[in-house]
Design a protein around this motif. Structure first.
Motif, PDB file in Angstrom:
ATOM      1  N   PRO A 269       1.386  -1.165   0.171  1.00  0.00           N
ATOM      2  CA  PRO A 269       0.599   0.078   0.395  1.00  0.00           C
ATOM      3  C   PRO A 269       0.970   1.278   0.299  1.00  0.00           C
ATOM      4  O   PRO A 269       2.210   1.497   0.852  1.00  0.00           O
ATOM      5  CB  PRO A 269      -0.729   0.495   1.445  1.00  0.00           C
ATOM      6  N   GLY A 270       0.671   1.832  -0.698  1.00  0.00           N
ATOM      7  CA  GLY A 270       1.467   3.205  -1.143  1.00  0.00           C
ATOM      8  C   GLY A 270       2.297   3.277  -1.530  1.00  0.00           C
ATOM      9  O   GLY A 270       3.176   4.375  -1.777  1.00  0.00           O
ATOM     10  N   SER A 271       3.120   2.015  -2.260  1.00  0.00           N
ATOM     11  CA  SER A 271       3.949   2.280  -3.500  1.00  0.00           C
ATOM     12  C   SER A 271       3.526   2.590  -4.369  1.00  0.00           C
ATOM     13  O   SER A 271       4.891   3.032  -5.115  1.00  0.00           O
ATOM     14  CB  SER A 271       4.449   0.615  -3.092  1.00  0.00           C
ATOM     15  N   GLU A 272       2.511   2.786  -4.920  1.00  0.00           N
ATOM     16  CA  GLU A 272       2.180   3.335  -6.865  1.00  0.00           C
ATOM     17  C   GLU A 272       1.355   4.661  -5.637  1.00  0.00           C
ATOM     18  O   GLU A 272       0.877   4.820  -6.322  1.00  0.00           O
ATOM     19  CB  GLU A 272       1.295   2.391  -7.134  1.00  0.00           C
ATOM     20  N   ALA A 273       2.410   5.811  -5.827  1.00  0.00           N
ATOM     21  CA  ALA A 273       2.049   6.787  -5.668  1.00  0.00           C
ATOM     22  C   ALA A 273       0.991   7.954  -6.572  1.00  0.00           C
ATOM     23  O   ALA A 273       0.709   8.645  -6.525  1.00  0.00           O
ATOM     24  CB  ALA A 273       2.976   7.966  -4.200  1.00  0.00           C
ATOM     25  N   GLY A 274       1.350   7.365  -7.643  1.00  0.00           N
ATOM     26  CA  GLY A 274       1.352   8.167  -8.827  1.00  0.00           C
ATOM     27  C   GLY A 274      -0.315   7.329  -9.335  1.00  0.00           C
ATOM     28  O   GLY A 274      -0.787   8.532 -10.291  1.00  0.00           O
ATOM     29  N   ILE A 275      -0.438   6.805  -8.587  1.00  0.00           N
ATOM     30  CA  ILE A 275      -2.434   6.439  -9.442  1.00  0.00           C
ATOM     31  C   ILE A 275      -2.897   6.051  -8.195  1.00  0.00           C
ATOM     32  O   ILE A 275      -2.592   5.767  -6.793  1.00  0.00           O
ATOM     33  CB  ILE A 275      -2.049   5.329 -10.058  1.00  0.00           C
ATOM     34  N   ALA A 276      -4.233   6.117  -8.320  1.00  0.00           N
ATOM     35  CA  ALA A 276      -5.454   5.964  -7.539  1.00  0.00           C
ATOM     36  C   ALA A 276      -6.057   4.800  -7.798  1.00  0.00           C
ATOM     37  O   ALA A 276      -6.880   5.138  -9.607  1.00  0.00           O
ATOM     38  CB  ALA A 276      -5.742   7.504  -7.336  1.00  0.00           C
ATOM     39  N   LEU A 277      -6.287   4.112  -6.597  1.00  0.00           N
ATOM     40  CA  LEU A 277      -7.394   2.980  -7.344  1.00  0.00           C
ATOM     41  C   LEU A 277      -9.349   3.261  -7.223  1.00  0.00           C
ATOM     42  O   LEU A 277      -9.476   4.017  -5.884  1.00  0.00           O
ATOM     43  CB  LEU A 277      -6.895   1.770  -6.358  1.00  0.00           C
ATOM     44  N   TYR A 278     -10.238   3.281  -7.670  1.00  0.00           N
ATOM     45  CA  TYR A 278     -11.080   3.480  -7.372  1.00  0.00           C
ATOM     46  C   TYR A 278     -12.265   2.147  -7.399  1.00  0.00           C
ATOM     47  O   TYR A 278     -11.944   1.020  -8.278  1.00  0.00           O
ATOM     48  CB  TYR A 278     -12.145   4.357  -7.918  1.00  0.00           C
ATOM     49  N   GLY A 279     -13.190   1.979  -7.086  1.00  0.00           N
ATOM     50  CA  GLY A 279     -14.295   0.973  -6.979  1.00  0.00           C
ATOM     51  C   GLY A 279     -14.016  -0.560  -6.800  1.00  0.00           C
ATOM     52  O   GLY A 279     -13.062  -0.705  -5.251  1.00  0.00           O
ATOM     53  N   ASP A 280     -13.545  -1.192  -7.461  1.00  0.00           N
ATOM     54  CA  ASP A 280     -13.592  -2.891  -6.900  1.00  0.00           C
ATOM     55  C   ASP A 280     -11.840  -3.150  -7.128  1.00  0.00           C
ATOM     56  O   ASP A 280     -11.502  -4.093  -7.725  1.00  0.00           O
ATOM     57  CB  ASP A 280     -14.035  -3.637  -7.820  1.00  0.00           C
ATOM     58  N   ALA A 281     -11.119  -1.648  -7.946  1.00  0.00           N
ATOM     59  CA  ALA A 281      -9.152  -2.008  -8.236  1.00  0.00           C
ATOM     60  C   ALA A 281      -8.781  -2.540  -7.502  1.00  0.00           C
ATOM     61  O   ALA A 281      -9.081  -2.120  -6.271  1.00  0.00           O
ATOM     62  CB  ALA A 281      -9.829  -0.913  -8.960  1.00  0.00           C
ATOM     63  N   VAL A 282      -7.682  -3.496  -7.382  1.00  0.00           N
ATOM     64  CA  VAL A 282      -6.793  -3.222  -6.738  1.00  0.00           C
ATOM     65  C   VAL A 282      -6.015  -4.762  -7.658  1.00  0.00           C
ATOM     66  O   VAL A 282      -5.733  -5.052  -7.989  1.00  0.00           O
ATOM     67  CB  VAL A 282      -7.620  -5.041  -5.610  1.00  0.00           C
ATOM     68  N   VAL A 283      -4.814  -3.835  -6.380  1.00  0.00           N
ATOM     69  CA  VAL A 283      -3.916  -4.642  -6.811  1.00  0.00           C
ATOM     70  C   VAL A 283      -3.421  -6.127  -6.869  1.00  0.00           C
ATOM     71  O   VAL A 283      -3.047  -6.789  -5.543  1.00  0.00           O
ATOM     72  CB  VAL A 283      -1.671  -4.177  -6.259  1.00  0.00           C
TER      73      VAL A 283
END
Length: 349
Positions: free
Chosen positions: A44-58
């Motif tokens: 969490p927080g390692s991809e500061a350039g993007i934001a995930l919304y809804g059901d999106a998850v890494v």
């Protein structure tokens, strides 16, 4: 000598100002911006350039945008707001996969920041007035004039595409679970939008699935736009995944991002004649104006220096009179006396 010094100094100043103006213009013309994600980290927080919304998850270095359930929706958005400039040109590449169910597929979005984020999570990728999208559609909706359930469409503020490309002609299937590559390019000078598609083991094809002349300057030139990739499963259990994403913005506005409320309605009812959008806070225009004013000011100074120098150092031209030197008269008298003596005369003292 003073004139030569002034002329050389003024000429040097003019050259410096012209060089500065050229540098400013090059800065404005060459302004660009890009980002690249070759994978996504689970921390969490390692991809500061993007934001995930809804059901999106890494998951496993990729982003699973939708879950395997009906009415699942998700988005991957770049956090920074972008200023596309008056001649927007951009290129994006992403690698994705869509599972075999008959869902909505996924779409690349460019949306004004004033569009509510929750509206982008709606059905059909949240395409609404003011939003530009390229959809990779895996369902056939006669309501939106879809030709089949395997096509690419260009949406300009509406879920009804203004042009579609049949992916089946490329011997490709969008929703067979296979990893695919997509390229979307728009050139602001030629005003041509191209979309290319290929399997993961093949390079970019030379023939695009969509090549469409369209002027996007009235839609995405504003200085507060967001870019992202969205997906919705519809009434199926379709899942979509994003593996890599690159984006490049060319000829961007030289200033960077700040929020500005936008009214999307004029974008879809354009006037017959193009409008000039004059902005007092548009930095490139200010810089160009300053450079132009500096050059004009230098030319005025040079002309003034020439006029002043010509007036101050002007000398009258006329004949020069020389007085007769007394020595010349004495010589003439001595010569006359010598002649008289030689003739036998006497000299009176």
């Amino acid at each position: 000598m003073v004139l030569s010094f002034l002329f050389r100094g003024s000429l040097l100043s003019l050259c410096l100002l012209l060089s500065a103006g050229r540098s400013v213009l090059c800065l404005v013309e060459d302004a660009s911006f890009s980002f690249s994600f070759q994978g996504f980290q689970e921390t969490p927080g390692s991809e500061a350039g993007i934001a995930l919304y809804g059901d999106a998850v890494v998951v496993n270095s990729s982003v699973r945008i939708t879950k395997p359930r009906a009415l699942s929706r998700g988005r991957v958005m770049y956090r920074r707001r972008l200023a596309f400039g008056r001649k927007p040109s951009f290129s994006t590449y992403f690698s994705f996969s869509i599972s075999p169910q008959k869902g909505d597929g996924l779409a690349f979005l460019i949306a004004p920041s004033s569009v509510p984020q929750e509206s982008l999570d709606g059905r059909l990728f949240g395409v609404s007035p003011g939003v530009f999208a390229v959809e990779f559609d895996t369902s056939m909706d006669s309501e939106y004039n879809d030709p089949n359930g395997n096509h690419v469409g260009v949406d300009l503020g509406s879920a009804t595409s203004v042009i579609v490309g049949n992916v089946s002609k490329l011997s490709l299937v969008l929703n067979n679970g296979e990893k695919l590559h997509a390229w979307i390019d728009y050139e602001g000078d030629s005003k041509i939008l191209e979309v290319c598609l290929s399997k993961s083991e093949f390079p970019r094809p030379s023939i695009p699935v969509v090549s469409f002349p369209v002027d996007l300057s009235g839609l995405i030139w504003k200085n507060s736009m967001t870019v992202g990739i969205a997906s919705s499963s519809g009434n199926s259990t379709q899942t979509s995944a994003l593996f890599a994403w690159n984006f490049a913005l060319k000829h961007a506005a030289a200033y960077l991002m700040h929020s500005e409320p936008l009214d999307p309605r004029p974008f879809f009812n354009p006037p017959n004649q193009p409008q000039d959008h004059m902005r007092r806070d548009y930095l490139p225009g200010v810089l160009i104006g300053l450079a132009f004013g500096a050059v004009c000011g230098a030319m005025v100074i040079i002309l003034a220096l020439f006029a002043w120098t010509a007036f101050m150092y002007r000398r009258p031209l006329g004949p020069v009179e020389y007085s007769v030197h007394p020595v010349e008269c004495e010589n003439e008298k001595m010569a006359a006396a010598a002649a008289y003596l030689s003739a036998g005369g006497a000299v009176k003292v």
